[in-house]
Design an enzyme around this catalytic site. Structure first.
Site, PDB file in Angstrom:
ATOM      1  N   ASP A 318     -19.098 -95.322  21.092  1.00  0.00           N
ATOM      2  CA  ASP A 318     -20.031 -94.161  20.202  1.00  0.00           C
ATOM      3  C   ASP A 318     -21.229 -93.694  19.242  1.00  0.00           C
ATOM      4  O   ASP A 318     -21.358 -95.462  18.946  1.00  0.00           O
ATOM      5  CB  ASP A 318     -18.484 -93.519  19.075  1.00  0.00           C
ATOM      6  CG  ASP A 318     -17.274 -93.394  19.476  1.00  0.00           C
ATOM      7  OD1 ASP A 318     -17.115 -93.287  19.971  1.00  0.00           O
ATOM      8  OD2 ASP A 318     -16.973 -93.650  18.513  1.00  0.00           O
ATOM      9  N   ASP A 355     -31.263 -81.209  -1.597  1.00  0.00           N
ATOM     10  CA  ASP A 355     -30.969 -81.500  -0.955  1.00  0.00           C
ATOM     11  C   ASP A 355     -30.315 -82.831  -0.163  1.00  0.00           C
ATOM     12  O   ASP A 355     -30.858 -83.788  -0.666  1.00  0.00           O
ATOM     13  CB  ASP A 355     -31.210 -81.339   1.016  1.00  0.00           C
ATOM     14  CG  ASP A 355     -30.853 -81.301   2.092  1.00  0.00           C
ATOM     15  OD1 ASP A 355     -29.801 -82.034   2.756  1.00  0.00           O
ATOM     16  OD2 ASP A 355     -30.919 -80.910   3.303  1.00  0.00           O
ATOM     17  N   GLU A 359     -30.339 -86.786   5.439  1.00  0.00           N
ATOM     18  CA  GLU A 359     -31.426 -86.410   5.741  1.00  0.00           C
ATOM     19  C   GLU A 359     -32.180 -85.643   5.127  1.00  0.00           C
ATOM     20  O   GLU A 359     -33.024 -86.314   5.366  1.00  0.00           O
ATOM     21  CB  GLU A 359     -30.744 -85.255   7.209  1.00  0.00           C
ATOM     22  CG  GLU A 359     -30.050 -85.623   9.009  1.00  0.00           C
ATOM     23  CD  GLU A 359     -28.503 -85.800   8.031  1.00  0.00           C
ATOM     24  OE1 GLU A 359     -28.531 -85.882   7.004  1.00  0.00           O
ATOM     25  OE2 GLU A 359     -28.072 -85.524   9.462  1.00  0.00           O
ATOM     26  N   PHE A 387     -27.384 -75.032   2.598  1.00  0.00           N
ATOM     27  CA  PHE A 387     -26.518 -74.910   3.747  1.00  0.00           C
ATOM     28  C   PHE A 387     -25.421 -74.225   4.231  1.00  0.00           C
ATOM     29  O   PHE A 387     -24.248 -74.909   3.086  1.00  0.00           O
ATOM     30  CB  PHE A 387     -26.894 -76.205   4.334  1.00  0.00           C
ATOM     31  CG  PHE A 387     -26.471 -76.483   6.056  1.00  0.00           C
ATOM     32  CD1 PHE A 387     -27.732 -76.219   6.269  1.00  0.00           C
ATOM     33  CD2 PHE A 387     -25.057 -76.593   6.383  1.00  0.00           C
ATOM     34  CE1 PHE A 387     -27.377 -76.377   8.318  1.00  0.00           C
ATOM     35  CE2 PHE A 387     -24.377 -76.457   7.427  1.00  0.00           C
ATOM     36  CZ  PHE A 387     -25.491 -76.233   8.636  1.00  0.00           C
ATOM     37  N   LYS A 405     -35.323 -74.239   5.316  1.00  0.00           N
ATOM     38  CA  LYS A 405     -35.635 -75.666   6.684  1.00  0.00           C
ATOM     39  C   LYS A 405     -34.671 -75.311   6.917  1.00  0.00           C
ATOM     40  O   LYS A 405     -33.259 -75.500   7.435  1.00  0.00           O
ATOM     41  CB  LYS A 405     -36.032 -76.176   6.314  1.00  0.00           C
ATOM     42  CG  LYS A 405     -35.155 -77.415   5.696  1.00  0.00           C
ATOM     43  CD  LYS A 405     -35.307 -78.567   5.837  1.00  0.00           C
ATOM     44  CE  LYS A 405     -33.713 -79.627   5.262  1.00  0.00           C
ATOM     45  NZ  LYS A 405     -32.824 -79.322   4.248  1.00  0.00           N
TER      46      LYS A 405
END
Lengths: 692, 563
Positions: A318, A355, A359, A387, A405
């Protein structure tokens, strides 16, 4: 996919654990308690019913009895010495096996203690609780576990979420999150709930829990011989059968020559010729191989699977968690026409302040590193926009500005809705980033599109070298990913895998396995989700992650308690090492015969044909010391090789030719030379002791 | 210098043969050669076999065993009734019961062990109709078995390994008959006798005696005797006589013929499995062992006779010439001897009994290595493949993979069959020798006492167990005991290996092929050649070392002392 909490706990760059943990609590190779137990077991194993399973050692046992009778009838120091050393040969073989089993038994005892202490709070249909012993739980029962409780048996969380300490099973001290629904609902008996309350539906029958299976596995209770072990046993039996007449006919041959041939020496010769070294160590090697897997926190459901691992030619890995760290990291800011890189970085950082995903944090960090943009305090009038799967954007509204973004098409649409336009070259920029395998995030300040953030999938350090090793060993690595072919190709290139399967679904994965197998290849894979189960079952080696679902764990033939998919590579190496150890010791055992012949044959006939003393190239003191030295060497070499059998022959990932050259040299050529030296040495000692 | 040229021309000729005969044989067995279709088809019709229909290994083996059984019965019968058959100018009577059984088993198993003197026992009809027929048929059977095993490697997921009758017929018509015909013409052209006119009597006026000189259809029998690695000559003295082996050229041709097919079959193997390198690896293993054996046997014969040296004559410039034809000399005779014993041929151009002990050791151990260097027609290939499988198994484990040979996994079943195939020979040879030295009937056999006598018995049973047929001499074999024990020895030595070999073919053919990768155990390189040599020498050495020490080794170490 892999449980991220475990991954984090382990640290993304953590090297494969080198110290034993978990079930495999660190034990030295010759732990004193194990040693003592093994000594006792060596004698218990003298039972002929046990011995007969090993044809080579059985012949030694029978030979010992014959020599014993001879010693009683014609008592002499020589006959008794031979009797004792032949007997010791059998004991040493038993000892080797007992040592290998001892480690597993000690681990099983620890696990068993854990099982017996548990008490369960059974949930009755009327929602009342009843205290019962864990052993009384049946499949389908509901139990309640709260902070501090041990989970009584294997099951699935049907209600609630909890942090669970699985260190008893995995040795990993950081707690993991378990919650109802989805791929993280499985819990294992013997693990401890640290917080919250969960309701668990028991999924294992009494006596068939994961813990029970583990106990019987580490104990080797129902160990079956693996295919290559069977084939080797046949070869060893064949050699034993053929050496029997070789030795027996020496009686008439000697008689014809006018010599009286001593039965004691004949038996000694037979025992020296038959492959006792490998015969004595064969089962210990197998048990130790399984044990080495346990040391690395992998449980193999059968020895067959371990052996198949050595044969694997295709590894399905994976992408996330195995090849890449699992988190994408910001790696660059690309301004659209008319803007600067710093503008993009600034807006991107603002949009990511709240956030908390890896990421998002990486964007903040990158902006800070590149342009010294510090985190800033915002006025009271600000609002974070989280998000959502709908908008596919996140950002911040403050001072009348709306910074966003997100996915390229979403942000573009949003900017256009705000009355903006799409700058020239943006599309090219976006495709360019996607082509190299990264994820483009577009940043907009209201209607103005500022530029693009590149989020890169970070390939694990050292993985490329690992794949190069695999290639050398003739193993093809295939990366499995849900990414589009473009992204997949770029990451495959960077990681150095041989092939990739993009936009993978359980079905395409299954097809890939089948097509490889039709081409005659053996396939290994890891998996954790329920939808991986069919592929895990189809693969020749299916390693299920311990964090995975029960279905996955049952479909695979190994379970990795650390849930570290990279470990598949270790499993392959252990499988190979197991076979190499067997092959090398077989070669060694057969090569040893040459020297033994030169010790015993002159001794046997020198009285009749004094010329044969020319063959006594080791210049052994007397016929009796020669025979005894060979027998003593034959017995001691078993003891000397026990550590090698338990640890395994050193394995280096390299091409087959290099491995073969090395092993033929050490165990073949070395196997011919070494006994000459040692038999001579033993003879010198015997002579010095004035034994003969 | 003569010896050098003999070797050089042989190497060149055999090299070309390896390449071209090897590839021709592959074409024959792949069914790509048809120039004799007009003789082939009627034969299939007569046999009632459909050449298109292939057989499983069991049917293939059954056909082979039934065919061989019928061959033994027919040969036995012909020998028993030869007195009533034509072409018997000497009016020789029926061959004895036990001797007929031994001889029939001997020729059908490609052994050609002869417990009789040809010229005083066999009528022309028996020589041609019974024995020479088997000299054509028995090598064809061996080659067919080898090809069937090779098909096990070249096919995948296949239930069948070819058709025995087709392989047998094609081998005879396309390979053995044409070559033997050409070679026969050369033998006769060189002066080998070819006639049906019976013996001639010559009166020697000087000594006042009348000599009876045996003649017969010798020349053409000679060709197939060598080509088919048979070795059974028309005359008792075999290739040492001028009637069978008249000139140095025929001596060279004999050596060439008996090595031609066994070596060339390794090319055939490589061609059929699609990798000439694999064939070359087996060839290399054969050539290396063969070369070493030729080297030390020639050397030891050239050193002279230790018994003569013990008598004080240390300078023996012509080597050990006792029992040798002066025409051929010491080294060339040693080469013939090694070629003959390493190929399961067993023909002789000298008395092997008179070789030096260590020279005799060369001949004896050449057989004890299992007749694989290069071995008999067909039998050499299938036996070395069995050894190769064992080498693959041990070597494969040492690199950490389930061993595979040409992509075929070597698992429990293959190991079982290969173990059986490689260990049956030492087993029967040792057990029968053990019996022979224990019973009175066996102990009276050898001419000499002590280790040399022991070697005579050991040699006889090794020769028969390996289907070689060469005689060391000195052993009186035509006794009920040696006739029967020898026959059993030959039959087990033949079919005890052929049947496991065919079973291996069947088992391998049914398997899929594992694709080759860098991790694959290489079976076509120098390392593998070394491993195969190791397995051959170690199995042979470990099983026969004690017996050898009591025979030729003791004798050699005695420096010419007699027992």
């Amino acid at each position: 996919m892999t449980d991220s909490s475990t991954l984090e706990a382990q640290g993304p760059d953590a090297p494969a654990p080198t110290t034993a943990r978990g079930v495999a609590q660190s034990r030295s190779l010759f732990d004193r308690a194990i040693l003592r137990q093994a000594l006792v077991d060596s004698f218990k194993k003298l039972d002929p019913r046990v011995q007969v399973r090993n044809p080579v050692m059985f012949v030694v046992l029978v030979g010992t009895v014959i020599v014993l009778i001879e010693a009683i009838n014609h008592s002499s120091v020589f006959t008794w010495s031979i009797t004792i050393w032949l007997f010791l040969t059998v004991i040493f073989a038993n000892f080797a096996e007992a040592m290998a089993e001892g480690r597993g038994k000690a681990q099983a005892d620890t696990l068993r203690r854990m099982r017996s202490e548990t008490e369960a709070r059974k949930l009755l249909p009327d929602d009342t609780e009843q205290r019962v012993a864990a052993a009384e739980l049946a499949k389908g029962d509901l139990v309640v576990c709260e902070a501090g409780d041990l989970i009584p048996s294997d099951g699935e969380i049907v209600e609630g979420i909890a942090s669970v300490d699985e260190s008893a099973i995995t040795g990993e001290s950081a707690p993991v999150i378990r919650e109802s629904g989805g791929d993280r609902s499985a819990v294992t008996g013997g693990t401890k709930v640290l917080s919250d309350r969960i309701v668990v539906r028991i999924t294992a029958e009494r006596g068939h829990t994961f813990l029970d299976r583990m106990i019987s596995l580490v104990e080797g209770a129902n160990r079956q011989k693996t295919p290559n072990e069977i084939a080797l046993t046949i070869l060893l039996a064949a050699l034993t059968i053929v050496f029997l007449p070789v030795v027996v006919v020496l009686q008439p041959f000697g008689h014809y020559a006018g010599a009286t041939v001593s039965v004691v020496i004949l038996v000694a010769l037979l025992v020296c010729l038959i492959p006792t070294t490998i015969g004595a160590l064969l089962s210990a090697i197998g048990i130790a191989g399984m044990d080495r897997l346990v040391q690395r926190n992998v449980l193999a459901m059968s020895g067959r699977a371990v052996e198949a691992a050595g044969d694997v030619q295709t590894l399905l890995l994976d992408k996330t968690g195995t090849i890449t760290l699992g988190n994408r990291m910001a790696s660059g800011f690309f301004p659209a026409a008319g803007h600067t890189e710093e503008e993009v970085a600034d807006a991107a950082q603002l949009a990511s302040l709240a956030d908390e995903t890896p990421e998002g944090r990486s964007i903040v960090v990158l902006a800070k590193e590149r342009f010294q943009i510090r985190e800033r305090t915002l006025g009271a009038a600000h609002e974070f926009v989280p998000f959502s799967a709908n908008t596919r954007m996140s950002g911040l509204d403050f001072d009348g500005r709306s910074i966003r973004k997100g996915a390229a098409d979403s942000v573009r649409r949003w900017a256009v809705e705000q009355g903006g336009s799409i700058p020239d070259g943006l599309d090219q920029l976006v495709t360019q980033i996607a082509r190299v395998g990264s994820t483009p995030l577009v940043v907009a300040d209201g209607p103005i599109i500022l530029g693009v953030i590149e989020l890169k999938d970070v390939v694990k350090q050292g993985i490329k070298e690992k794949f190069a090793e695999m290639r050398q060993m003739g193993i093809r690595t295939v990366m499995i990913t849900g990414d589009n072919p473009l992204t997949a190709a770029a990451i495959a290139e960077e990681a150095g895998v041989d092939d990739y399967l993009a936009e993978a679904t359980p079905e395409t994965k299954m097809e890939l396995i089948k097509s490889e197998q039709e081409g005659g290849k053996l396939v290994a894979m890891t998996g954790d989700g329920t939808n991986d189960a069919p592929a895990l079952a189809q693969a020749d080696v299916g390693v299920a992650m311990n964090t995975g679902t029960t279905a996955a764990k049952e479909a695979g033939n190994m379970v990795d308690l650390d849930s570290n998919p990279t470990k598949l590579i270790d499993v392959v190496e252990i499988g190979k090492q197991l076979l190499i150890t067997r092959g090398s010791l077989t070669t060694f055992s057969i090569a040893n015969d040459v020297a033994k012949y030169f010790a015993i044959i002159p001794a046997l006939f020198v009285a009749t044909y004094p010329q044969l003393n020319t063959l006594n190239i080791m210049k052994l003191h007397s016929p009796q010391s020669a025979v005894l030295s060979a027998v003593i060497f034959n017995a001691l070499v078993i003891v000397a090789l026990i550590p090698l059998a338990l640890r395994g022959v050193k394995f280096r990932a390299s091409g087959s030719a290099a491995i073969l050259r090395r092993n033929v040299f050490i165990y073949g050529v070395g196997g011919i030379i070494a006994p000459f030296a040692f038999i001579k040495l033993i003879d010198l000692i015997l002579t010095a002791l004035h034994a003969y | 210098m003569g010896y050098f040229w003999t070797i050089l021309t042989l190497v060149v000729a055999l090299g070309l043969t390896w390449r071209y005969l090897g590839s021709y044989m592959a074409a024959v067995f792949d069914g790509r050669v048809h120039w004799l279709g007009w003789v082939e088809r009627p034969v299939y019709r007569a046999l009632g076999t459909n050449p298109e229909q292939e057989q499983t290994w069991k049917r293939y083996a059954a056909s082979l065993v039934v065919f061989s059984g019928v061959s033994i019965a027919v040969t036995y019968l012909l020998l028993r009734i030869q007195g009533s058959l034509p072409l018997n100018p000497q009016h020789l009577g029926a061959v004895g019961n036990a001797l007929s059984f031994n001889t029939a088993s001997s020729f059908v198993t490609n052994t050609n062990w002869q417990n009789y003197g040809g010229e005083t026992t066999m009528s022309y009809f028996s020589q041609i109709g019974a024995l020479t027929v088997q000299q054509f048929v028995s090598p064809a059977v061996g080659i067919a078995a080898a090809i069937a095993l090779v098909r096990g490697f070249s096919r995948r997921n296949s239930a069948t390994i070819g058709n025995f009758w087709v392989d047998l017929v094609r081998c005879m018509f396309y390979i053995l008959l044409p070559i033997a015909f050409v070679a026969g013409i050369i033998f006769v052209g060189q002066g080998a006798v070819q006639t049906l006119s019976g013996t001639v009597s010559v009166h020697d006026a000087l000594n006042g005696v009348t000599q009876t000189i045996a003649r017969g259809p010798i020349g053409f029998m000679e060709a197939i005797k060598q080509l088919g690695t048979n070795g059974g000559g028309f005359l008792n003295a075999n290739s040492a006589t001028t009637f069978e082996n008249p000139t140095p050229l025929t001596n060279w041709l004999s050596i060439y013929l008996l090595l031609a097919i066994p070596f060339a079959l390794t090319y055939t193997f490589g061609k059929m499995v699609g990798s000439i390198r694999h064939g070359r690896a087996l060839l290399a293993a054969m050539v290396i062992i063969f070369g070493v054996w030729v080297g030390f046997t020639s050397y030891s014969e050239h050193q002279g006779n230790p018994a003569v040296a013990a008598a004080g004559i240390t300078h023996q410039p012509t080597g050990n010439t006792e029992g040798k034809e002066v025409r051929f000399g010491d080294t060339s005779t040693a080469l013939f001897g090694v070629a003959s014993t390493n190929t399961s041929t067993g023909s002789a151009d000298a008395s092997y009994d008179s070789f030096t002990p260590i020279g005799g050791f060369g001949l004896l151990t050449g057989m004890m290595l299992g007749e694989v260097t290069p071995g008999g027609t067909g039998s050499g290939l299938y036996t070395i493949l069995i050894y190769a499988i064992i080498a693959v198994f041990i070597g494969g484990l040492m690199i950490g993979r389930t061993p595979e040979y040409l992509g075929k996994k070597i698992q429990a079943k293959e190991v079982k069959l290969a173990g059986l195939g490689s260990l049956i020979m030492p087993l029967i040879v040792l057990v029968f020798t053990g019996i022979a030295v224990s019973v009175h009937a066996g102990r009276i056999g050898p001419l000499n006492a002590g280790p040399h006598g022991f070697t005579e018995i050991l040699y006889g049973l090794t020769s028969q167990g390996n289907n070689n047929g060469s005689a060391f001499g000195g052993l009186t074999g035509n006794t009920p005991f040696y006739n029967v024990v020898g026959a059993i020895d030959m039959l087990i030595g033949r079919f005890g290996i052929i049947i496991p070999a065919l079973a291996l073919g069947g088992s391998l053919a049914a398997k899929n092929v594992v694709p080759e990768s860098l991790g694959t155990f290489r079976t076509d390189n120098t390392m593998f050649v070394g491993l195969v040599i190791g397995v051959i020498v170690i199995i042979g050495g470990l099983t026969f070392f004690p017996a050898i020490s009591l025979g030729p080794i003791v004798e050699q170490l005695s420096h010419g002392k007699f027992f």
